[in-house]
Design a protein around this motif. Structure first.
Motif, PDB file in Angstrom:
ATOM      1  N   GLN A   5      24.310  80.090  72.320  1.00 24.81           N
ATOM      2  CA  GLN A   5      23.424  80.718  73.305  1.00 24.81           C
ATOM      3  C   GLN A   5      24.186  81.487  74.379  1.00 24.81           C
ATOM      4  N   SER A   6      25.506  81.400  74.348  1.00 28.44           N
ATOM      5  CA  SER A   6      26.325  81.993  75.403  1.00 28.44           C
ATOM      6  C   SER A   6      26.291  83.522  75.362  1.00 28.44           C
ATOM      7  N   ALA A   7      26.186  84.106  76.542  1.00 26.90           N
ATOM      8  CA  ALA A   7      26.273  85.560  76.676  1.00 26.90           C
ATOM      9  C   ALA A   7      27.624  85.964  77.271  1.00 26.90           C
ATOM     10  N   ASP A   8      28.462  84.979  77.542  1.00 24.78           N
ATOM     11  CA  ASP A   8      29.768  85.203  78.152  1.00 24.78           C
ATOM     12  C   ASP A   8      30.777  85.597  77.067  1.00 24.78           C
ATOM     13  N   GLU A  30      26.969  88.067  66.257  1.00 25.08           N
ATOM     14  CA  GLU A  30      25.800  87.674  65.466  1.00 25.08           C
ATOM     15  C   GLU A  30      26.229  86.740  64.327  1.00 25.08           C
ATOM     16  N   ASN A  31      27.297  87.118  63.624  1.00 25.85           N
ATOM     17  CA  ASN A  31      27.798  86.263  62.547  1.00 25.85           C
ATOM     18  C   ASN A  31      28.342  84.951  63.116  1.00 25.85           C
ATOM     19  N   ALA A  32      28.979  85.025  64.270  1.00 22.18           N
ATOM     20  CA  ALA A  32      29.505  83.818  64.905  1.00 22.18           C
ATOM     21  C   ALA A  32      28.374  82.838  65.219  1.00 22.18           C
ATOM     22  N   CYS A  33      27.261  83.356  65.723  1.00 22.52           N
ATOM     23  CA  CYS A  33      26.112  82.489  66.035  1.00 22.52           C
ATOM     24  C   CYS A  33      25.577  81.816  64.777  1.00 22.52           C
ATOM     25  N   THR A  34      25.512  82.571  63.700  1.00 24.75           N
ATOM     26  CA  THR A  34      25.061  82.018  62.427  1.00 24.75           C
ATOM     27  C   THR A  34      25.999  80.902  61.975  1.00 24.75           C
ATOM     28  N   CYS A  35      27.295  81.158  62.069  1.00 21.14           N
ATOM     29  CA  CYS A  35      28.276  80.153  61.656  1.00 21.14           C
ATOM     30  C   CYS A  35      28.243  78.918  62.549  1.00 21.14           C
ATOM     31  N   LEU A  36      28.011  79.100  63.842  1.00 20.20           N
ATOM     32  CA  LEU A  36      27.936  77.948  64.750  1.00 20.20           C
ATOM     33  C   LEU A  36      26.788  77.015  64.376  1.00 20.20           C
ATOM     34  N   LEU A  62      43.709  88.767  64.625  1.00 19.29           N
ATOM     35  CA  LEU A  62      43.283  88.012  65.800  1.00 19.29           C
ATOM     36  C   LEU A  62      43.664  88.749  67.083  1.00 19.29           C
ATOM     37  N   SER A  63      44.825  89.380  67.082  1.00 25.32           N
ATOM     38  CA  SER A  63      45.286  90.125  68.260  1.00 25.32           C
ATOM     39  C   SER A  63      44.335  91.250  68.615  1.00 25.32           C
ATOM     40  N   LYS A  64      43.756  91.863  67.609  1.00 28.92           N
ATOM     41  CA  LYS A  64      42.836  92.986  67.843  1.00 28.92           C
ATOM     42  C   LYS A  64      41.545  92.529  68.514  1.00 28.92           C
ATOM     43  N   LEU A  65      41.231  91.236  68.397  1.00 29.61           N
ATOM     44  CA  LEU A  65      40.019  90.713  69.036  1.00 29.61           C
ATOM     45  C   LEU A  65      40.231  90.441  70.522  1.00 29.61           C
ATOM     46  N   GLY A  66      41.463  90.115  70.915  1.00 29.56           N
ATOM     47  CA  GLY A  66      41.747  89.831  72.324  1.00 29.56           C
ATOM     48  C   GLY A  66      42.746  88.703  72.465  1.00 29.56           C
ATOM     49  N   LEU A  67      42.896  88.227  73.692  1.00 28.46           N
ATOM     50  CA  LEU A  67      43.807  87.118  73.999  1.00 28.46           C
ATOM     51  C   LEU A  67      43.014  85.833  74.166  1.00 28.46           C
ATOM     52  N   ILE A  68      43.418  84.808  73.463  1.00 29.09           N
ATOM     53  CA  ILE A  68      42.771  83.508  73.617  1.00 29.09           C
ATOM     54  C   ILE A  68      43.305  82.868  74.904  1.00 29.09           C
ATOM     55  N   ASP A  69      42.409  82.366  75.735  1.00 28.19           N
ATOM     56  CA  ASP A  69      42.807  81.856  77.043  1.00 28.19           C
ATOM     57  C   ASP A  69      42.085  80.544  77.367  1.00 28.19           C
ATOM     58  N   PRO A  70      42.589  79.419  76.857  1.00 22.81           N
ATOM     59  CA  PRO A  70      41.940  78.140  77.133  1.00 22.81           C
ATOM     60  C   PRO A  70      41.846  77.823  78.619  1.00 22.81           C
ATOM     61  N   LYS A  71      42.860  78.181  79.378  1.00 19.40           N
ATOM     62  CA  LYS A  71      42.859  77.897  80.825  1.00 19.40           C
ATOM     63  C   LYS A  71      41.673  78.583  81.508  1.00 19.40           C
ATOM     64  N   GLY A  72      41.370  79.799  81.083  1.00 21.57           N
ATOM     65  CA  GLY A  72      40.245  80.527  81.665  1.00 21.57           C
ATOM     66  C   GLY A  72      38.893  79.941  81.294  1.00 21.57           C
ATOM     67  N   LEU A  73      38.866  79.100  80.258  1.00 19.55           N
ATOM     68  CA  LEU A  73      37.613  78.482  79.814  1.00 19.55           C
ATOM     69  C   LEU A  73      37.486  77.028  80.263  1.00 19.55           C
ATOM     70  N   GLU A  74      38.470  76.569  81.002  1.00 18.52           N
ATOM     71  CA  GLU A  74      38.547  75.161  81.374  1.00 18.52           C
ATOM     72  C   GLU A  74      37.272  74.643  82.050  1.00 18.52           C
ATOM     73  N   PHE A  75      36.680  75.425  82.920  1.00 18.92           N
ATOM     74  CA  PHE A  75      35.503  74.964  83.654  1.00 18.92           C
ATOM     75  C   PHE A  75      34.235  75.691  83.207  1.00 18.92           C
ATOM     76  N   ARG A  76      34.251  76.200  81.999  1.00 15.10           N
ATOM     77  CA  ARG A  76      33.076  76.853  81.415  1.00 15.10           C
ATOM     78  C   ARG A  76      32.552  75.968  80.298  1.00 15.10           C
ATOM     79  N   SER A  77      32.302  76.542  79.159  1.00 21.15           N
ATOM     80  CA  SER A  77      31.781  75.785  78.025  1.00 21.15           C
ATOM     81  C   SER A  77      32.843  74.842  77.459  1.00 21.15           C
TER      82      SER A  77
END
Length: 177
Positions: A5-8, A30-36, A62-77
């Motif tokens: 349901q995330s829009a972030d 859209e495909n990610a939501c289906t897979c989830l 994976l690099s073309k999609l962006g940088l994975i940043d767990p620290k930035g998601l620490e207080f989110r989902s």
């Protein structure tokens, strides 16, 4: 699942990267939501066995999609944070194995342009060993530790962390100076 349901876009990125990680060419949200919503999606991610099947090509995708940043998601989902942490560990391990940079924010911690690297070699306390090894990595250097009779302790320390050790005496015997 709540993550579907995330829009972030920051929360969406780990799921989209997980799709590429398992070999799916469609990394759209859209495909990610289906897979989830598919109860087997997490199993597919875990069946990849960490970095075992990560190749240079996959890491480039994976690099073309962006940088994975767990620290930035620490207080989110919590789900996005957990998935990002897992992917980061896999990517860092594969990057080390393949000798390449990975699309992780942790690996790209910016060193201030005005600062200078330490003047190596340096003598350090044992308790500061990981900080100094990490610091060398941030400057794009490989740490070389001279243990002065404490090799067993250093070997044990690093083996508990799953870090590869190289016996420099053996390597020096293979190199003609």
């Amino acid at each position: 699942p709540a993550l579907a349901q995330s829009a972030d876009v920051m929360e969406q990125l780990p799921v989209r990267m997980a799709l590429a990680y398992v070999g799916d060419d469609d990394t759209s949200w859209e495909n990610a939501c289906t897979c989830l919503r598919d109860e087997h999606f997490l199993d597919m991610v875990l069946e990849m066995e960490g970095d075992k099947f990560l190749t240079r090509r996959t890491i480039d995708r994976l690099s073309k999609l962006g940088l994975i940043d767990p620290k930035g998601l620490e207080f989110r989902s919590p789900a996005a944070h957990a998935l990002a942490s897992y992917l980061e560990a896999c990517l860092l391990s594969a990057g080390h194995r393949l000798g390449m940079r990975t699309p992780t924010a942790t690996a790209r911690i910016a060193t201030p342009a005005t600062s200078l690297p330490p003047t190596w070699p340096i003598k350090i306390d044992f308790k500061d060993i990981m900080n100094r090894v990490d610091e060398a990595a941030r400057w794009g250097k490989t740490a070389l530790l001279v243990c002065n009779g404490h090799a067993y302790e250093a070997d044990t320390f690093f083996s508990y962390r799953g870090i590869v050790q190289v016996d420099a005496k053996w390597i020096m015997g293979q190199v003609s100076l």
